[in-house]
Design a protein around this motif. Structure first.
Motif, mmCIF file in Angstrom:
data_model
loop_
_atom_site.group_PDB
_atom_site.id
_atom_site.type_symbol
_atom_site.label_atom_id
_atom_site.label_comp_id
_atom_site.label_asym_id
_atom_site.label_seq_id
_atom_site.Cartn_x
_atom_site.Cartn_y
_atom_site.Cartn_z
ATOM 1 N N ARG A 148 0.853 -1.186 0.000
ATOM 2 C CA ARG A 148 0.000 0.000 0.000
ATOM 3 C C ARG A 148 0.889 1.236 0.000
ATOM 4 O O ARG A 148 2.085 1.157 0.310
ATOM 5 C CB ARG A 148 -0.944 0.017 1.207
ATOM 6 C CG ARG A 148 -0.253 -0.031 2.551
ATOM 7 C CD ARG A 148 -1.243 0.241 3.694
ATOM 8 N NE ARG A 148 -2.367 -0.659 3.675
ATOM 9 C CZ ARG A 148 -2.416 -1.821 4.326
ATOM 10 N NH1 ARG A 148 -1.373 -2.225 5.027
ATOM 11 N NH2 ARG A 148 -3.482 -2.572 4.286
ATOM 12 N N ALA A 149 0.312 2.364 -0.343
ATOM 13 C CA ALA A 149 1.037 3.635 -0.316
ATOM 14 C C ALA A 149 0.764 4.337 1.011
ATOM 15 O O ALA A 149 -0.376 4.348 1.491
ATOM 16 C CB ALA A 149 0.602 4.518 -1.480
ATOM 17 N N VAL A 150 1.813 4.900 1.612
ATOM 18 C CA VAL A 150 1.675 5.618 2.877
ATOM 19 C C VAL A 150 2.495 6.901 2.798
ATOM 20 O O VAL A 150 3.307 7.090 1.887
ATOM 21 C CB VAL A 150 2.148 4.761 4.071
ATOM 22 C CG1 VAL A 150 1.322 3.489 4.190
ATOM 23 C CG2 VAL A 150 3.631 4.426 3.948
ATOM 24 N N ALA A 151 2.293 7.775 3.771
ATOM 25 C CA ALA A 151 3.065 9.015 3.868
ATOM 26 C C ALA A 151 4.038 8.902 5.035
ATOM 27 O O ALA A 151 3.686 8.401 6.112
ATOM 28 C CB ALA A 151 2.137 10.208 4.066
ATOM 29 N N THR A 166 6.393 12.500 2.634
ATOM 30 C CA THR A 166 6.802 11.926 1.347
ATOM 31 C C THR A 166 6.108 10.582 1.121
ATOM 32 O O THR A 166 6.054 9.753 2.031
ATOM 33 C CB THR A 166 8.330 11.716 1.318
ATOM 34 O OG1 THR A 166 8.973 12.991 1.381
ATOM 35 C CG2 THR A 166 8.763 10.996 0.042
ATOM 36 N N PRO A 167 5.568 10.330 -0.075
ATOM 37 C CA PRO A 167 4.946 9.023 -0.348
ATOM 38 C C PRO A 167 5.985 7.901 -0.282
ATOM 39 O O PRO A 167 7.081 8.020 -0.833
ATOM 40 C CB PRO A 167 4.399 9.179 -1.771
ATOM 41 C CG PRO A 167 4.282 10.647 -1.991
ATOM 42 C CD PRO A 167 5.414 11.260 -1.210
ATOM 43 N N SER A 170 4.673 0.853 1.260
ATOM 44 C CA SER A 170 4.650 -0.014 2.437
ATOM 45 C C SER A 170 4.485 -1.459 1.979
ATOM 46 O O SER A 170 3.549 -1.785 1.247
ATOM 47 C CB SER A 170 3.490 0.379 3.359
ATOM 48 O OG SER A 170 3.295 -0.600 4.359
ATOM 49 N N ARG A 191 11.579 3.769 -0.242
ATOM 50 C CA ARG A 191 11.644 4.959 -1.080
ATOM 51 C C ARG A 191 11.563 4.529 -2.537
ATOM 52 O O ARG A 191 12.210 3.569 -2.949
ATOM 53 C CB ARG A 191 12.961 5.704 -0.849
ATOM 54 C CG ARG A 191 13.044 6.436 0.459
ATOM 55 C CD ARG A 191 14.374 7.158 0.611
ATOM 56 N NE ARG A 191 14.663 8.079 -0.493
ATOM 57 C CZ ARG A 191 15.669 8.950 -0.487
ATOM 58 N NH1 ARG A 191 16.477 9.014 0.570
ATOM 59 N NH2 ARG A 191 15.877 9.752 -1.509
ATOM 60 N N ASP A 193 11.769 7.018 -5.120
ATOM 61 C CA ASP A 193 12.158 8.131 -5.985
ATOM 62 C C ASP A 193 13.203 7.713 -7.011
ATOM 63 O O ASP A 193 13.285 8.304 -8.093
ATOM 64 C CB ASP A 193 12.658 9.327 -5.163
ATOM 65 C CG ASP A 193 13.611 8.932 -4.042
ATOM 66 O OD1 ASP A 193 13.686 7.731 -3.706
ATOM 67 O OD2 ASP A 193 14.271 9.830 -3.489
#
Length: 202
Positions: A148-151, A166-167, A170, A191, A193
């Motif tokens: 899943r995506a988290v901040a 930052t996204p 997870s 990360r 990026d």
């Protein structure tokens, strides 16, 4: 002896080799693979760089904590333990090319990993699963993952050297040993990026 044809055995061996559970060594034979084998050292690490590079070989591990504590309810449930049973909790950061990329929180059944310490983890030169196998007799056979995506919160942002919020990707992984027994719960923050998560479906 087992009343199975050679063709069936050969097919089974081929499938096990394809899954890196068996290793073929030219001129020597076929052997049960270990996590010390180069081909399976990072069997469950699906992260790859945007620009091709020897990602696993350039990894540096930083162990931030290793302690014994009573299992929280959610951890105990995942590991099929009783709430309050002892677990080993490990926190580490994986650095690639000098940059922190993965923050892992790991829980292991305490009775299976007696004597595991941060010093022992840091001293061991091979992959963590290789240590688990050689010193504790625990071999990871398969794993299930939830993505899943988290901040990033304040602590995560500091450890991964990113901005707050930052996204991150997870990845929650539950690893199993023989008998389909869960023996590791791992929650990783990645990360993305300069990296992407790669999986192969068949």
């Amino acid at each position: 002896r087992f009343k199975v044809s050679q063709g069936t055995v050969r097919k089974a061996v081929d499938e096990l080799a394809a899954e890196n559970l068996l290793m073929r060594r030219q001129g020597k034979g076929t052997f049960v693979a270990t996590h010390a084998e180069e081909q399976v050292q990072y069997r469950f690490l699906r992260l790859a760089p945007d620009q091709p590079s020897p990602l696993p070989g350039s990894a540096r591990r930083e162990f931030l904590d290793c302690r014994r504590l009573r299992a929280p309810v959610d951890v105990a449930r995942s590991l099929q333990m009783k709430a309050g049973d002892m677990v080993v909790e490990v926190r580490r950061v994986l650095h690639f090319s000098g940059q922190p990329v993965v923050l892992d929180d790991i829980w292991l059944p305490g009775h299976m990993f007696k004597g595991l310490t941060a010093d022992r983890l840091s001293e061991y030169r091979g992959p963590m699963y290789g240590l688990f196998e050689s010193e504790f007799g625990v071999r990871m056979i398969r794993a299930e993952e939830k993505l899943r995506a988290v901040a990033a919160d304040e602590t995560e942002a500091r450890l991964l050297e990113v901005e707050l919020g930052t996204p991150l990707l997870s990845v929650e992984r539950l690893a199993f040993t023989y008998g389909d027994q869960p023996v590791e719960l791992r929650r990783g923050l990645y990360r993305t990026d300069h990296h992407f998560y790669r999986n192969e479906l068949s």
